[in-house]
Design a protein around this motif. Structure first.
Motif, PDB file in Angstrom:
ATOM      1  N   MET A 223      -4.428  -5.650 -37.593  1.00  0.00           N
ATOM      2  CA  MET A 223      -4.817  -6.900 -36.945  1.00  0.00           C
ATOM      3  C   MET A 223      -6.194  -6.755 -36.306  1.00  0.00           C
ATOM      4  SD  MET A 223      -1.388  -8.368 -35.138  1.00  0.00           S
ATOM      5  CE  MET A 223       0.045  -8.805 -36.127  1.00  0.00           C
ATOM      6  N   ALA A 224      -6.939  -7.848 -36.233  1.00  0.00           N
ATOM      7  CA  ALA A 224      -8.304  -7.811 -35.736  1.00  0.00           C
ATOM      8  C   ALA A 224      -8.335  -7.594 -34.231  1.00  0.00           C
ATOM      9  CB  ALA A 224      -9.010  -9.112 -36.088  1.00  0.00           C
ATOM     10  N   ALA A 225      -9.298  -6.767 -33.775  1.00  0.00           N
ATOM     11  CA  ALA A 225      -9.530  -6.564 -32.353  1.00  0.00           C
ATOM     12  C   ALA A 225     -10.492  -7.633 -31.852  1.00  0.00           C
ATOM     13  CB  ALA A 225     -10.101  -5.174 -32.116  1.00  0.00           C
ATOM     14  N   LEU A 226     -10.620  -7.705 -30.516  1.00  0.00           N
ATOM     15  CA  LEU A 226     -11.466  -8.739 -29.924  1.00  0.00           C
ATOM     16  C   LEU A 226     -12.887  -8.708 -30.463  1.00  0.00           C
ATOM     17  CD1 LEU A 226     -10.446  -8.819 -26.156  1.00  0.00           C
ATOM     18  CD2 LEU A 226     -10.572 -10.775 -27.701  1.00  0.00           C
ATOM     19  N   ASN A 227     -13.516  -7.533 -30.452  1.00  0.00           N
ATOM     20  CA  ASN A 227     -14.906  -7.461 -30.876  1.00  0.00           C
ATOM     21  C   ASN A 227     -15.088  -7.679 -32.375  1.00  0.00           C
ATOM     22  OD1 ASN A 227     -16.042  -7.236 -28.381  1.00  0.00           O
ATOM     23  ND2 ASN A 227     -16.301  -5.024 -28.429  1.00  0.00           N
ATOM     24  N   ASP A 228     -13.997  -7.535 -33.148  1.00  0.00           N
ATOM     25  CA  ASP A 228     -14.077  -7.865 -34.572  1.00  0.00           C
ATOM     26  C   ASP A 228     -14.231  -9.369 -34.768  1.00  0.00           C
ATOM     27  OD1 ASP A 228     -13.704  -5.187 -35.240  1.00  0.00           O
ATOM     28  OD2 ASP A 228     -11.527  -5.395 -35.355  1.00  0.00           O
ATOM     29  N   LEU A 229     -13.624 -10.138 -33.858  1.00  0.00           N
ATOM     30  CA  LEU A 229     -13.633 -11.601 -33.976  1.00  0.00           C
ATOM     31  C   LEU A 229     -14.746 -12.246 -33.174  1.00  0.00           C
ATOM     32  CD1 LEU A 229      -9.793 -12.318 -33.646  1.00  0.00           C
ATOM     33  CD2 LEU A 229     -11.138 -12.051 -35.734  1.00  0.00           C
ATOM     34  N   LEU A 230     -15.378 -11.470 -32.288  1.00  0.00           N
ATOM     35  CA  LEU A 230     -16.372 -12.037 -31.383  1.00  0.00           C
ATOM     36  C   LEU A 230     -17.693 -11.275 -31.499  1.00  0.00           C
ATOM     37  CD1 LEU A 230     -16.746 -14.147 -29.026  1.00  0.00           C
ATOM     38  CD2 LEU A 230     -16.277 -12.238 -27.479  1.00  0.00           C
ATOM     39  N   PRO A 231     -18.550 -11.656 -32.440  1.00  0.00           N
ATOM     40  CA  PRO A 231     -19.859 -10.992 -32.537  1.00  0.00           C
ATOM     41  C   PRO A 231     -20.756 -11.383 -31.367  1.00  0.00           C
ATOM     42  CG  PRO A 231     -19.752 -12.860 -34.031  1.00  0.00           C
ATOM     43  CD  PRO A 231     -18.374 -12.711 -33.444  1.00  0.00           C
ATOM     44  N   ALA A 232     -21.781 -10.577 -31.123  1.00  0.00           N
ATOM     45  CA  ALA A 232     -22.698 -10.863 -30.018  1.00  0.00           C
ATOM     46  C   ALA A 232     -23.357 -12.224 -30.176  1.00  0.00           C
ATOM     47  CB  ALA A 232     -23.752  -9.764 -29.932  1.00  0.00           C
ATOM     48  N   THR A 233     -23.556 -12.666 -31.406  1.00  0.00           N
ATOM     49  CA  THR A 233     -24.195 -13.965 -31.651  1.00  0.00           C
ATOM     50  C   THR A 233     -23.290 -15.141 -31.290  1.00  0.00           C
ATOM     51  OG1 THR A 233     -23.487 -13.766 -33.957  1.00  0.00           O
ATOM     52  CG2 THR A 233     -25.755 -13.130 -33.436  1.00  0.00           C
ATOM     53  N   ALA A 234     -22.007 -14.868 -31.019  1.00  0.00           N
ATOM     54  CA  ALA A 234     -21.072 -15.933 -30.636  1.00  0.00           C
ATOM     55  C   ALA A 234     -20.866 -15.977 -29.131  1.00  0.00           C
ATOM     56  CB  ALA A 234     -19.733 -15.730 -31.336  1.00  0.00           C
ATOM     57  N   VAL A 235     -21.726 -15.312 -28.377  1.00  0.00           N
ATOM     58  CA  VAL A 235     -21.635 -15.262 -26.916  1.00  0.00           C
ATOM     59  C   VAL A 235     -22.820 -15.998 -26.301  1.00  0.00           C
ATOM     60  CG1 VAL A 235     -21.590 -13.761 -24.886  1.00  0.00           C
ATOM     61  CG2 VAL A 235     -20.410 -13.053 -26.981  1.00  0.00           C
ATOM     62  N   ARG A 236     -22.532 -16.896 -25.363  1.00  0.00           N
ATOM     63  CA  ARG A 236     -23.567 -17.569 -24.589  1.00  0.00           C
ATOM     64  C   ARG A 236     -23.200 -17.479 -23.115  1.00  0.00           C
ATOM     65  NH1 ARG A 236     -25.607 -17.377 -28.779  1.00  0.00           N
ATOM     66  NH2 ARG A 236     -26.709 -18.978 -30.005  1.00  0.00           N
ATOM     67  N   LEU A 237     -24.138 -17.020 -22.295  1.00  0.00           N
ATOM     68  CA  LEU A 237     -23.908 -16.849 -20.865  1.00  0.00           C
ATOM     69  C   LEU A 237     -24.863 -17.753 -20.082  1.00  0.00           C
ATOM     70  CD1 LEU A 237     -23.685 -12.939 -20.781  1.00  0.00           C
ATOM     71  CD2 LEU A 237     -21.837 -14.584 -21.149  1.00  0.00           C
ATOM     72  N   GLY A 238     -24.388 -18.286 -18.951  1.00  0.00           N
ATOM     73  CA  GLY A 238     -25.223 -19.128 -18.122  1.00  0.00           C
ATOM     74  C   GLY A 238     -25.543 -20.471 -18.736  1.00  0.00           C
ATOM     75  N   VAL A 239     -24.579 -21.061 -19.423  1.00  0.00           N
ATOM     76  CA  VAL A 239     -24.782 -22.337 -20.113  1.00  0.00           C
ATOM     77  C   VAL A 239     -24.540 -23.499 -19.148  1.00  0.00           C
ATOM     78  CG1 VAL A 239     -23.964 -23.813 -21.990  1.00  0.00           C
ATOM     79  CG2 VAL A 239     -24.092 -21.327 -22.305  1.00  0.00           C
ATOM     80  N   ARG A 240     -25.372 -24.514 -19.225  1.00  0.00           N
ATOM     81  CA  ARG A 240     -25.174 -25.735 -18.437  1.00  0.00           C
ATOM     82  C   ARG A 240     -24.684 -26.865 -19.341  1.00  0.00           C
ATOM     83  NH1 ARG A 240     -27.024 -26.488 -13.318  1.00  0.00           N
ATOM     84  NH2 ARG A 240     -28.077 -24.708 -12.353  1.00  0.00           N
ATOM     85  N   VAL A 241     -23.599 -27.501 -18.948  1.00  0.00           N
ATOM     86  CA  VAL A 241     -23.060 -28.627 -19.711  1.00  0.00           C
ATOM     87  C   VAL A 241     -22.732 -29.760 -18.745  1.00  0.00           C
ATOM     88  CG1 VAL A 241     -22.108 -27.170 -21.537  1.00  0.00           C
ATOM     89  CG2 VAL A 241     -20.680 -27.770 -19.563  1.00  0.00           C
ATOM     90  N   ALA A 242     -22.657 -30.964 -19.290  1.00  0.00           N
ATOM     91  CA  ALA A 242     -22.398 -32.140 -18.451  1.00  0.00           C
ATOM     92  C   ALA A 242     -20.914 -32.354 -18.194  1.00  0.00           C
ATOM     93  CB  ALA A 242     -22.996 -33.384 -19.101  1.00  0.00           C
ATOM     94  N   ASP A 243     -20.067 -32.025 -19.181  1.00  0.00           N
ATOM     95  CA  ASP A 243     -18.638 -32.278 -19.044  1.00  0.00           C
ATOM     96  C   ASP A 243     -17.873 -31.399 -20.033  1.00  0.00           C
ATOM     97  OD1 ASP A 243     -18.999 -33.472 -21.568  1.00  0.00           O
ATOM     98  OD2 ASP A 243     -19.119 -35.492 -20.717  1.00  0.00           O
TER      99      ASP A 243
END
Length: 295
Positions: A1-21
């Motif tokens: 079974m896939a581990a977390l980092n197998d399913l979550l590449p660095a390119t799928a991470v965004r930090l400090g994002v601002r959204v309206a809703d």
């Protein structure tokens, strides 16, 4: 079974994002799934529609939304994304708002990502690791924290004694103290259920969400950890499923654990339906289980 980092590449991470809703939060997560080749734009619309139709049940712990939809042709491969918001937003959840972390899942089926979900559930229930995720300066630092959840056995905590202590204290993703009356499940485990005549019974408990591939797996993992500490794992099987299937499976189960929103949509199931607010909280699930068995 896939581990977390197998399913979550660095390119799928965004930090400090601002959204309206909350819709923009989901669109941001969906955009990352599209960029990394896990899904099409249609899947983003399906995730938003899931909340519109079923309510904010995806907010499964304080400050944490696990956004997803059913497996569909819009999913190209199983993958995840991670969006940490600069300012939290309201999803409309009665107790777990506002949300500062949005994790997205695109699942081809209900099986390949179960180990990753179990690892993530344990991580978010650990105050130290949850803080490390909140403080991670960049995607590589965040993935390093995620990699720390993978032990040799993959599907169990590496330090059972520490896990028991964490569950006994009642701290979850927010690090809040235990409520009055919290007890250590390991220290006060009740006797296993019995059939008439004294023979030990085997029961099934359903954990239910809108799609059966995401939030129900978080709740399943937490419930299984409590059952392990009680010594009941041989006597109770936990099955994660969706709202449609749950009604057909209810006749073979003793109880359903789910969110408040999904409990409302299930209606009369013929067995006890218990709502859980924080799907990563061992003490809360322990109390719900004691209520089911009146112990």
């Amino acid at each position: 079974m896939a581990a977390l980092n197998d399913l979550l590449p660095a390119t799928a991470v965004r930090l400090g994002v601002r959204v309206a809703d909350w819709r923009e939060a989901i669109r941001t997560a969906g955009g990352l799934l599209v960029e990394t080749g896990a899904a099409t734009d249609t899947y983003t619309a399906e995730m938003i529609r899931n909340v519109e139709e079923n309510g904010p049940y995806l907010v499964i712990a304080p400050g944490f939304a696990f956004v997803h939809a059913r497996p569909s042709p819009a999913v190209l491969r199983t993958g995840m994304c991670w969006v940490r918001l600069d300012e939290p937003v309201e999803f409309g959840h009665e107790t777990n708002d506002p949300v500062h972390l949005v994790v997205g899942l695109a699942a081809e089926d209900s099986g390949a990502h179960t180990a990753a979900m179990a690892a993530l559930a344990r991580l978010l229930a650990d105050p130290e690791r949850a803080r490390a995720l909140q403080d991670a300066a960049d995607p590589d630092a965040l993935r390093a924290v995620l990699a720390g959840t993978q032990g040799e056995r993959g599907d169990r905590p590496r330090d059972e004694a520490a896990e028991r202590e964490r569950t006994a204290t009642g701290r979850a993703t927010t690090g809040r103290p235990a409520a009055a009356g919290d007890q250590s499940p390991a220290a006060s485990a009740p006797a296993a259920p019995e059939q008439t005549g004294g023979a030990q019974a085997h029961h099934t408990i359903l954990t239910v969400c809108g799609n059966g591939v995401g939030t129900s797996l978080f709740l399943k993992n937490t419930l299984e950890q409590v059952l392990d500490r009680w010594g009941w794992s041989r006597h109770v099987t936990v099955e994660a499923t969706d709202t449609i299937s749950a009604k057909g499976k209810a006749s073979g189960a003793v109880a359903i654990l789910t969110s408040r929103e999904i409990a409302r949509t299930l209606g009369e199931a013929g067995i006890p339906v218990q709502a859980v607010e924080d799907f990563t909280s061992g003490p809360e699930v322990d109390r719900v289980l004691r209520d089911i068995y009146d112990v």
